[in-house]
Enzyme design. Structure first.
Site, PDB file in Angstrom:
ATOM      1  N   THR A 118       2.917   3.593  16.125  1.00 21.54           N
ATOM      2  CA  THR A 118       2.672   2.336  15.395  1.00 21.54           C
ATOM      3  C   THR A 118       3.168   2.433  13.942  1.00 21.54           C
ATOM      4  O   THR A 118       2.678   1.726  13.070  1.00 21.54           O
ATOM      5  CB  THR A 118       1.172   1.934  15.435  1.00 21.54           C
ATOM      6  OG1 THR A 118       0.393   2.914  14.720  1.00 21.54           O
ATOM      7  CG2 THR A 118       0.643   1.847  16.846  1.00 21.54           C
ATOM      8  N   GLU A 148       0.855  -1.191   0.000  1.00 18.68           N
ATOM      9  CA  GLU A 148       0.000   0.000   0.000  1.00 18.68           C
ATOM     10  C   GLU A 148       0.891   1.240   0.000  1.00 18.68           C
ATOM     11  O   GLU A 148       0.453   2.334   0.334  1.00 18.68           O
ATOM     12  CB  GLU A 148      -0.980  -0.024   1.163  1.00 18.68           C
ATOM     13  CG  GLU A 148      -0.372  -0.306   2.517  1.00 18.68           C
ATOM     14  CD  GLU A 148      -1.415  -0.387   3.620  1.00 18.68           C
ATOM     15  OE1 GLU A 148      -2.146   0.595   3.801  1.00 18.68           O
ATOM     16  OE2 GLU A 148      -1.473  -1.415   4.310  1.00 18.68           O
ATOM     17  N   HIS A 202      -1.846 -10.594  11.968  1.00 17.88           N
ATOM     18  CA  HIS A 202      -1.368  -9.323  11.431  1.00 17.88           C
ATOM     19  C   HIS A 202      -1.046  -8.443  12.631  1.00 17.88           C
ATOM     20  O   HIS A 202      -1.863  -8.309  13.546  1.00 17.88           O
ATOM     21  CB  HIS A 202      -2.437  -8.665  10.552  1.00 17.88           C
ATOM     22  CG  HIS A 202      -2.135  -7.212  10.317  1.00 17.88           C
ATOM     23  ND1 HIS A 202      -0.947  -6.792   9.757  1.00 17.88           N
ATOM     24  CD2 HIS A 202      -2.832  -6.080  10.622  1.00 17.88           C
ATOM     25  CE1 HIS A 202      -0.932  -5.474   9.708  1.00 17.88           C
ATOM     26  NE2 HIS A 202      -2.062  -5.020  10.225  1.00 17.88           N
ATOM     27  N   CYS A 221      -3.282  -4.049   4.425  1.00 14.19           N
ATOM     28  CA  CYS A 221      -2.298  -5.044   4.887  1.00 14.19           C
ATOM     29  C   CYS A 221      -2.583  -6.452   4.384  1.00 14.19           C
ATOM     30  O   CYS A 221      -1.841  -7.384   4.690  1.00 14.19           O
ATOM     31  CB  CYS A 221      -2.236  -5.059   6.407  1.00 14.19           C
ATOM     32  SG  CYS A 221      -1.719  -3.486   7.074  1.00 14.19           S
TER      33      CYS A 221
HETATM   34  P1  HMG Z   1      -4.103   5.851  21.763  1.00 19.33           P
HETATM   35  O1  HMG Z   1      -5.467   6.403  21.838  1.00 19.33           O
HETATM   36  O2  HMG Z   1      -2.995   6.828  21.803  1.00 19.33           O
HETATM   37  O3  HMG Z   1      -3.790   4.860  22.895  1.00 19.33           O
HETATM   38  O4  HMG Z   1      -3.977   5.013  20.424  1.00 19.33           O
HETATM   39  P2  HMG Z   1      -4.694   4.330  24.098  1.00 19.33           P
HETATM   40  O5  HMG Z   1      -5.060   5.433  24.995  1.00 19.33           O
HETATM   41  O6  HMG Z   1      -5.796   3.427  23.558  1.00 19.33           O
HETATM   42  O7  HMG Z   1      -3.608   3.424  24.813  1.00 19.33           O
HETATM   43  C1  HMG Z   1      -3.065   2.315  24.178  1.00 19.33           C
HETATM   44  C2  HMG Z   1      -2.870   1.234  25.231  1.00 19.33           C
HETATM   45  O8  HMG Z   1      -1.840   1.670  26.135  1.00 19.33           O
HETATM   46  C3  HMG Z   1      -4.111   0.977  26.101  1.00 19.33           C
HETATM   47  O9  HMG Z   1      -4.150  -0.411  26.341  1.00 19.33           O
HETATM   48  C4  HMG Z   1      -3.777   1.737  27.395  1.00 19.33           C
HETATM   49  O10 HMG Z   1      -4.443   1.191  28.536  1.00 19.33           O
HETATM   50  C5  HMG Z   1      -2.287   1.482  27.467  1.00 19.33           C
HETATM   51  P3  HMG Z   1      -5.421  -1.277  25.861  1.00 19.33           P
HETATM   52  O11 HMG Z   1      -6.587  -0.726  26.564  1.00 19.33           O
HETATM   53  O12 HMG Z   1      -5.522  -1.044  24.355  1.00 19.33           O
HETATM   54  O13 HMG Z   1      -5.061  -2.658  26.206  1.00 19.33           O
HETATM   55  N1  HMG Z   1      -1.542   2.429  28.331  1.00 19.33           N
HETATM   56  C6  HMG Z   1      -0.566   2.052  29.173  1.00 19.33           C
HETATM   57  N2  HMG Z   1      -0.043   0.850  29.451  1.00 19.33           N
HETATM   58  C7  HMG Z   1       0.966   0.777  30.356  1.00 19.33           C
HETATM   59  N3  HMG Z   1       1.451   1.881  31.012  1.00 19.33           N
HETATM   60  C8  HMG Z   1       0.957   3.107  30.759  1.00 19.33           C
HETATM   61  C9  HMG Z   1      -0.112   3.235  29.810  1.00 19.33           C
HETATM   62  N4  HMG Z   1      -0.817   4.279  29.316  1.00 19.33           N
HETATM   63  C10 HMG Z   1      -1.710   3.769  28.413  1.00 19.33           C
HETATM   64  N5  HMG Z   1       1.441   4.175  31.391  1.00 19.33           N
HETATM   65  C11 HMG Z   1      -3.986   3.277  18.798  1.00 19.33           C
HETATM   66  C12 HMG Z   1      -3.681   3.640  20.245  1.00 19.33           C
HETATM   67  C13 HMG Z   1      -3.547   1.850  18.537  1.00 19.33           C
HETATM   68  C14 HMG Z   1      -5.494   3.387  18.549  1.00 19.33           C
HETATM   69  C15 HMG Z   1      -3.214   4.251  17.846  1.00 19.33           C
HETATM   70  O14 HMG Z   1      -1.844   4.090  18.020  1.00 19.33           O
HETATM   71  C16 HMG Z   1      -3.562   4.094  16.389  1.00 19.33           C
HETATM   72  O15 HMG Z   1      -4.528   4.670  15.892  1.00 19.33           O
HETATM   73  N6  HMG Z   1      -2.734   3.310  15.592  1.00 19.33           N
HETATM   74  C17 HMG Z   1      -2.962   3.095  14.182  1.00 19.33           C
HETATM   75  C18 HMG Z   1      -4.150   2.193  13.894  1.00 19.33           C
HETATM   76  C19 HMG Z   1      -3.890   0.754  14.236  1.00 19.33           C
HETATM   77  O16 HMG Z   1      -2.779   0.299  14.359  1.00 19.33           O
HETATM   78  N7  HMG Z   1      -4.994  -0.063  14.326  1.00 19.33           N
HETATM   79  C20 HMG Z   1      -4.887  -1.463  14.586  1.00 19.33           C
HETATM   80  C21 HMG Z   1      -6.021  -2.268  13.972  1.00 19.33           C
HETATM   81  S1  HMG Z   1      -6.264  -1.882  12.239  1.00 19.33           S
HETATM   82  C22 HMG Z   1      -4.966  -2.720  11.411  1.00 19.33           C
HETATM   83  O17 HMG Z   1      -4.310  -3.518  11.996  1.00 19.33           O
HETATM   84  C23 HMG Z   1      -4.704  -2.358   9.982  1.00 19.33           C
HETATM   85  C24 HMG Z   1      -3.496  -1.475   9.753  1.00 19.33           C
HETATM   86  O18 HMG Z   1      -2.297  -2.230   9.882  1.00 19.33           O
HETATM   87  C25 HMG Z   1      -3.566  -0.816   8.375  1.00 19.33           C
HETATM   88  C26 HMG Z   1      -3.697  -1.695   7.150  1.00 19.33           C
HETATM   89  O19 HMG Z   1      -4.450  -2.658   7.113  1.00 19.33           O
HETATM   90  O20 HMG Z   1      -3.080  -1.316   6.142  1.00 19.33           O
HETATM   91  C27 HMG Z   1      -3.416  -0.343  10.758  1.00 19.33           C
END
Ligand code: HMG
Length: 389
Positions: free
Chosen positions: A152, A79, A233, A111
């Protein structure tokens, strides 16, 4: 006849960012990135590396003369394509010196692209058992500075040779897929950065997993007891933990323990590289195969592929006797360990740089290129130029 993965290699650029330092700069608790997201280092691509050169490097690390003669299909899932017309597969075909009478093209569905290539190659080999296919998955994951997706990001490529009588993993000919038109993650043609609805993307990923795993079980009558390990993935490594916990929610303890027992090995490489989109699932599988003790002959591995937008597929394969001999653990560890750390200032400057988009010529600075053989030398007369050292 068994059809599957006969060789697998990966490549990632020479430089990375330390996630604790990035967290400090962003004013975030470092544990959020290292535990909450589950990433330790994030690969960053310099301007002389793109999806094509990285895919060529991954392929060059595994191909021999016999492969070059027998490969008649080159399929490139990405992509991060570099041209709307010409496929990256054609460049990689040339850079890796594969015999001319091959078909080569690119596949896109976020992906899921490399998985689509694998499915297509299985059909091709079933009809032409003497053929081999080269499957590539290469991407640069970019969300931009100070975005929630920033921790990420990543960059890298996986290359696989598929053949009959494969020496690493024989793929089962039964899988379950799901397609739904959703907007969890996308990248419009005008943007270098992906747009994402992060929380929704996590939910969509897990709901696709639930659906295709359910359909796979109905189709095959297999259950978790039939799997030694499951690879996912991996947009970030914590996602696999969420996925495993959802799969094993009502499972017998011994199945849950066995599958969770393989988790650390299946994320070891991804934790050091970040999201490589199309290659992520296969990097996780490679990590499991190289970092775990030799799995017993006949062990079945489940594979969950997810490409936002979205397509999901659950499929599986059986490890082949003596498969460890055909892996490259030391080379892959050395590739990861010998990278140079970028300061956060250097990373920020690099992330915002790109090659000209106005048709002007440009040359890249390839002096720092250490590990790779193929690289992008620049743009001349609106054409990307590549070289193999
Ligand atoms: P965010 O809102 O910054 O993070 O975004 P959060 O507030 O949800 O925190 C993440 C985790 O850290 C949480 O754990 C918190 O509790 C924890 P969870 O509830 O998820 O288990 N946390 C802590 N842990 C330990 N000590 C601390 C602490 N503070 C918080 N002090 C998000 C996170 C992944 C949403 C963001 O990074 C994002 O948007 N990433 C990109 C999208 C993505 O990767 N999506 C995954 C599914 S889609 C997919 O896989 C397809 C993709 O690869 C694309 C394609 O297909 O081409 C993305």
């Amino acid at each position: 006849m068994n059809i599957g993965i006969d060789k697998i290699g990966f490549y990632t650029p020479d430089q990375y960012v330390d996630m604790e330092k990035l967290a400090e700069k962003r004013g975030v608790e470092p544990a959020k990135y290292t535990i909450g997201i589950g990433q330790e280092r994030m690969a960053v691509a310099p301007l002389h590396e793109d999806a094509v050169s990285m895919a060529a490097n991954a392929a060059l690390s595994i191909l021999d003369e016999e492969d070059r003669k027998k490969i008649d299909l080159v399929l490139f899932g990405t992509e991060s394509g570099v041209d709307h017309s010409k496929s990256g597969a054609v460049w990689v075909h040339h850079l890796t010196d594969i015999q001319e009478n091959a078909g080569s093209f690119e596949l896109k569905q976020a992906c899921y692209g490399a998985t689509a290539g694998i499915k297509m190659a299985m059909g091709h080999i079933a009809l032409n058992p003497e053929s081999k296919a080269l499957i590539l998955g290469a991407d640069i994951a970019k969300y931009g500075l100070n975005t929630s997706g920033e921790p990420t990001q990543g960059a890298g490529a996986v290359a696989m040779v598929l053949s009959s009588d494969p020496r690493i993993l024989a793929l089962d000919n039964d899988s379950a897929s799901l397609t739904k038109d959703i907007s969890d993650f996308w990248r419009p043609l005008y943007s270098d950065y992906a747009f994402v609805d992060g929380k929704y993307s996590n939910e969509a990923y897990l709901s696709f997993l639930k659906d295709v795993w359910g359909k796979y079980k109905e189709k095959t009558a297999r259950d978790l007891k039939d799997f030694e390990a499951v690879c996912f993935h991996l947009p970030y490594t914590k996602m696999a933990k969420k996925a495993l916990l959802s799969l094993t929610e009502n499972a017998p303890e011994e199945d849950a323990e066995r599958l969770m027992g393989h988790y650390q090995n299946s994320i070891a490489y991804n934790k050091q590289v970040g999201n490589v989109y199309t290659g992520s699932l296969y990097l996780s599988m490679l990590s499991l195969l190289e970092q775990s003790e030799e799995l017993a002959e006949g062990s079945r591995i489940g594979l969950f592929s997810y490409g936002s937008g979205a397509v999901g597929e659950f499929f599986s394969g059986v490890v082949q006797p003596g498969y460890k001999k055909f892996l490259n653990k030391e080379a892959h560890e050395s590739l990861l360990d010998s990278r140079q750390e970028l300061s956060i200032d250097e990373y920020e400057e690099l992330l915002e740089k790109s090659l000209p988009k106005d048709g002007s010529d440009s040359e890249t600075d390839t002096d720092k290129m250490k590990k790779g053989k193929a690289y992008l030398t620049g743009i001349k007369d609106n054409l990307r130029k590549y070289e193999v050292k």
